[in-house]
Scaffold this motif. Structure first.
Motif, PDB file in Angstrom:
ATOM      1  N   PRO A   1      -8.216   4.887 -11.194  1.00 47.47           N
ATOM      2  CA  PRO A   1      -9.213   5.959 -11.054  1.00 47.47           C
ATOM      3  C   PRO A   1      -9.681   6.174  -9.627  1.00 47.47           C
ATOM      4  O   PRO A   1     -10.116   7.266  -9.283  1.00 47.47           O
ATOM      5  CB  PRO A   1     -10.363   5.495 -11.952  1.00 47.47           C
ATOM      6  N   ASP A   2      -9.588   5.156  -8.769  1.00 49.21           N
ATOM      7  CA  ASP A   2     -10.027   5.288  -7.381  1.00 49.21           C
ATOM      8  C   ASP A   2      -8.885   4.861  -6.467  1.00 49.21           C
ATOM      9  O   ASP A   2      -8.626   3.666  -6.294  1.00 49.21           O
ATOM     10  CB  ASP A   2     -11.266   4.423  -7.130  1.00 49.21           C
ATOM     11  N   THR A   3      -8.178   5.837  -5.883  1.00 49.63           N
ATOM     12  CA  THR A   3      -7.040   5.511  -5.021  1.00 49.63           C
ATOM     13  C   THR A   3      -7.473   4.897  -3.704  1.00 49.63           C
ATOM     14  O   THR A   3      -6.640   4.459  -2.922  1.00 49.63           O
ATOM     15  CB  THR A   3      -6.181   6.763  -4.748  1.00 49.63           C
ATOM     16  N   GLY A   4      -8.788   4.870  -3.433  1.00 50.09           N
ATOM     17  CA  GLY A   4      -9.273   4.254  -2.207  1.00 50.09           C
ATOM     18  C   GLY A   4      -9.440   2.752  -2.304  1.00 50.09           C
ATOM     19  O   GLY A   4      -9.632   2.074  -1.296  1.00 50.09           O
ATOM     20  N   VAL A   5      -9.352   2.202  -3.521  1.00 49.30           N
ATOM     21  CA  VAL A   5      -9.489   0.761  -3.717  1.00 49.30           C
ATOM     22  C   VAL A   5      -8.210   0.060  -3.261  1.00 49.30           C
ATOM     23  O   VAL A   5      -7.098   0.525  -3.521  1.00 49.30           O
ATOM     24  CB  VAL A   5      -9.781   0.446  -5.199  1.00 49.30           C
TER      25      VAL A   5
ATOM     26  N   GLU B   1       0.826  -1.207   0.000  1.00 51.36           N
ATOM     27  CA  GLU B   1       0.000   0.000   0.000  1.00 51.36           C
ATOM     28  C   GLU B   1       0.857   1.252   0.000  1.00 51.36           C
ATOM     29  O   GLU B   1       0.596   2.212  -0.732  1.00 51.36           O
ATOM     30  CB  GLU B   1      -0.912   0.004   1.220  1.00 51.36           C
ATOM     31  N   VAL B   2       1.890   1.249   0.831  1.00 50.14           N
ATOM     32  CA  VAL B   2       2.751   2.427   0.930  1.00 50.14           C
ATOM     33  C   VAL B   2       3.531   2.632  -0.359  1.00 50.14           C
ATOM     34  O   VAL B   2       3.713   3.771  -0.813  1.00 50.14           O
ATOM     35  CB  VAL B   2       3.716   2.293   2.132  1.00 50.14           C
ATOM     36  N   MET B   3       3.965   1.561  -0.987  1.00 58.05           N
ATOM     37  CA  MET B   3       4.721   1.709  -2.231  1.00 58.05           C
ATOM     38  C   MET B   3       3.858   2.267  -3.350  1.00 58.05           C
ATOM     39  O   MET B   3       4.364   2.915  -4.263  1.00 58.05           O
ATOM     40  CB  MET B   3       5.359   0.378  -2.624  1.00 58.05           C
ATOM     41  N   TRP B   4       2.567   2.049  -3.297  1.00 53.58           N
ATOM     42  CA  TRP B   4       1.656   2.675  -4.251  1.00 53.58           C
ATOM     43  C   TRP B   4       1.431   4.149  -3.916  1.00 53.58           C
ATOM     44  O   TRP B   4       1.478   5.008  -4.793  1.00 53.58           O
ATOM     45  CB  TRP B   4       0.302   1.953  -4.253  1.00 53.58           C
ATOM     46  N   ASP B   5       1.159   4.452  -2.641  1.00 55.49           N
ATOM     47  CA  ASP B   5       0.714   5.802  -2.262  1.00 55.49           C
ATOM     48  C   ASP B   5       1.834   6.743  -1.852  1.00 55.49           C
ATOM     49  O   ASP B   5       1.700   7.960  -1.996  1.00 55.49           O
ATOM     50  CB  ASP B   5      -0.303   5.697  -1.114  1.00 55.49           C
ATOM     51  N   SER B   6       2.941   6.211  -1.333  1.00 54.81           N
ATOM     52  CA  SER B   6       4.060   7.058  -0.894  1.00 54.81           C
ATOM     53  C   SER B   6       5.378   6.378  -1.226  1.00 54.81           C
ATOM     54  O   SER B   6       6.127   5.987  -0.320  1.00 54.81           O
ATOM     55  CB  SER B   6       3.975   7.317   0.624  1.00 54.81           C
ATOM     56  N   PRO B   7       5.691   6.182  -2.496  1.00 48.10           N
ATOM     57  CA  PRO B   7       6.945   5.503  -2.846  1.00 48.10           C
ATOM     58  C   PRO B   7       8.144   6.252  -2.277  1.00 48.10           C
ATOM     59  O   PRO B   7       8.120   7.477  -2.179  1.00 48.10           O
ATOM     60  CB  PRO B   7       6.951   5.517  -4.373  1.00 48.10           C
ATOM     61  N   PRO B   8       9.175   5.519  -1.853  1.00 49.06           N
ATOM     62  CA  PRO B   8      10.306   6.174  -1.175  1.00 49.06           C
ATOM     63  C   PRO B   8      11.021   7.228  -2.021  1.00 49.06           C
ATOM     64  O   PRO B   8      11.527   8.199  -1.487  1.00 49.06           O
ATOM     65  CB  PRO B   8      11.233   5.011  -0.815  1.00 49.06           C
ATOM     66  N   LEU B   9      11.083   7.023  -3.321  1.00 47.81           N
ATOM     67  CA  LEU B   9      11.513   8.079  -4.245  1.00 47.81           C
ATOM     68  C   LEU B   9      10.277   8.531  -5.005  1.00 47.81           C
ATOM     69  O   LEU B   9       9.682   7.762  -5.762  1.00 47.81           O
ATOM     70  CB  LEU B   9      12.569   7.582  -5.224  1.00 47.81           C
ATOM     71  N   ALA B  10       9.864   9.769  -4.786  1.00 48.03           N
ATOM     72  CA  ALA B  10       8.700  10.296  -5.494  1.00 48.03           C
ATOM     73  C   ALA B  10       9.033  10.583  -6.949  1.00 48.03           C
ATOM     74  O   ALA B  10       8.205  10.409  -7.844  1.00 48.03           O
ATOM     75  CB  ALA B  10       8.202  11.560  -4.806  1.00 48.03           C
ATOM     76  N   VAL B  11      10.260  11.039  -7.179  1.00 54.74           N
ATOM     77  CA  VAL B  11      10.741  11.360  -8.534  1.00 54.74           C
ATOM     78  C   VAL B  11      12.082  10.673  -8.727  1.00 54.74           C
ATOM     79  O   VAL B  11      12.988  10.808  -7.903  1.00 54.74           O
ATOM     80  CB  VAL B  11      10.876  12.879  -8.730  1.00 54.74           C
ATOM     81  N   LEU B  12      12.200   9.936  -9.807  1.00 55.08           N
ATOM     82  CA  LEU B  12      13.421   9.181 -10.076  1.00 55.08           C
ATOM     83  C   LEU B  12      14.269   9.917 -11.103  1.00 55.08           C
ATOM     84  O   LEU B  12      13.797  10.269 -12.176  1.00 55.08           O
ATOM     85  CB  LEU B  12      13.047   7.797 -10.624  1.00 55.08           C
TER      86      LEU B  12
END
Length: 417
Positions: free
Chosen positions: A342-346, A294-305
């Motif tokens: 389309p739905d980040t809550g899924v 879940e975290v890797m989808w919503d808050s990846p450790p590098l936001a910009v590569l």
């Protein structure tokens, strides 16, 4: 192709711009980007589509890739989008300052990240072989040892900041053991590594200090080899020279520390702000792997590569990209692309198609090592400190973003003693 090292740019003024189309590039740093990077990505998407013109530190021009499919196209096609910064037009034309904070992240080095084709395969093979050997020698054992040691320092106080007291240093302590460094060097290296990602005027100086420490390590291990990553890299059949060895030590150290510490902090944040996840992990009903996904989808450790460079003129996301243009990959933005999500809550549990570890030939080779550290760190923490809870309302937790990442500022907790 110009083989001149990228940290020796030659004469010229800063501020080259590849666009020339009348677009208004937005700065990918500054107050709004530091506090609301996701909002910046979404505004850019609305204004420009899946690829947007931006300005990095020093007003260096780049294309930020926002679309999921566009990110995959860039990452999976090294013939069109190379990682070799020696073709970067702004650098070749003298527009990048020698002390630019972008150099430690974008500059060409004799490592596998900076090259494609056969040179990349030769060097990456040496790194991958030795990361596998390191994992086999007990990454989880090292992580357990240092997790308990970190917790021992605050267990009697009933309070801690799980960013500064735990997540920030634990991965580096494990990496010092893996590389064959002294434990005492871990804190200095963690601070310098964080500064390289943060950018700013000291980034180049911190990067230089890291290289000095690692060069000393490589010299020592040539005469005193051991069962560590450094000794294995020196002895590997790929025949790495001194510059290649030190550059790969730097790569593993910085990438391994910053991404793992950031991801660990975000996983702990998610667990401690959701009582159902917390109780599920403690009881064993919930697997930590799903929380990490879940975290890797919503808050990846590098936001910009960072970064790729166009090898020819082409079209991407409705924009004309010129040969030598710099592209930076919006991993966070791509993961949130409404065309594929389309739905980040899924729920995304079990879905590993996120961009957090990059993709293609340059996909992170040390991801299993980092995930192992995080799994152990969370498990040890929750079982050492029963009753662990946030010490502040969840809404008071804040983050600060740089060009490349968004880091949790602090994670205050309390627990019975």
């Amino acid at each position: 192709m110009n083989a001149q090292p990228l940290n020796d740019p030659g004469p010229g003024a800063a501020g080259g711009c590849p666009f020339g189309h009348g677009e208004g590039p937005r700065r990918l740093f500054g107050p709004d980007a530091a506090t609301d990077p996701v909002g910046v990505y979404e505004r850019l998407r609305d204004e420009h589509g899946p690829v947007a013109p931006v300005l990095l530190e020093g007003d260096v021009a780049a294309w930020l890739v926002l679309g999921y499919r566009d990110n995959r196209r860039v990452l999976d096609n090294p013939r069109q989008f190379t990682r070799d910064a020696r073709i970067w037009r702004d650098w070749r034309e003298g527009h990048i300052e020698e002390m630019s904070p972008l150099i430690p992240m974008l500059g060409w080095r004799p490592d596998c990240v900076s090259q494609d084709g056969e040179p990349h395969r030769r060097l990456r093979g040496a790194v991958t072989d030795n990361l596998l050997a390191a994992a086999g020698r007990g990454i989880r054992r090292h992580a357990t040892h240092f997790a308990n040691k970190q917790i021992d320092a605050f267990a009697a106080t009933g309070r801690a900041d799980l960013v500064m007291d735990y997540a920030e240093y634990l991965p580096m302590l494990v990496l010092t053991r893996v590389l064959g460094l002294a434990e005492a060097e871990g804190r200095e290296l963690a601070e310098s590594s964080a500064q390289v990602l943060k950018g700013g005027e000291d980034a180049v100086l911190h990067d230089k200090r890291i290289m000095e420490i690692l060069a000393e390590l490589a010299e020592r291990k040539r005469s005193e080899p051991g069962s560590d990553f450094t000794s294995g890299l020196i002895a590997h059949g790929a025949g790495l020279d001194e510059a290649e060895i030190v550059s790969h030590l730097r790569l593993v150290l910085i990438a391994g520390h910053t991404t793992t510490s950031n991801l660990l902090a975000r996983v702990l944040q998610l667990v401690l702000t959701d009582s159902a996840r917390l109780s599920g992990l403690i009881s064993g009903e919930l697997n930590i792997t799903g929380v990490i996904e879940e975290v890797m989808w919503d808050s990846p450790p590098l936001a910009v590569l960072p970064g790729r460079f166009a090898t020819s003129d082409l079209e991407l996301g409705g924009h004309h990209i010129q040969e030598g243009d710099l592209l930076v990959l919006g991993l966070n933005a791509g993961n949130r692309d409404p065309e594929v999500r389309p739905d980040t809550g899924v729920s995304v549990q079990g879905n590993q198609s996120h961009l957090a570890f990059s993709s293609g030939a340059h996909e992170c080779p040390g991801q299993n090592l980092g995930l192992g550290i995080i799994e152990v760190a969370v498990d040890v923490l929750l079982h050492r400190l029963p009753g662990l809870r946030l010490a502040v309302p969840a809404g008071e937790l804040s983050s600060t973003a740089s060009t490349w990442e968004s880091r949790l500022d602090s994670l205050p907790v309390e627990f019975p003693v």
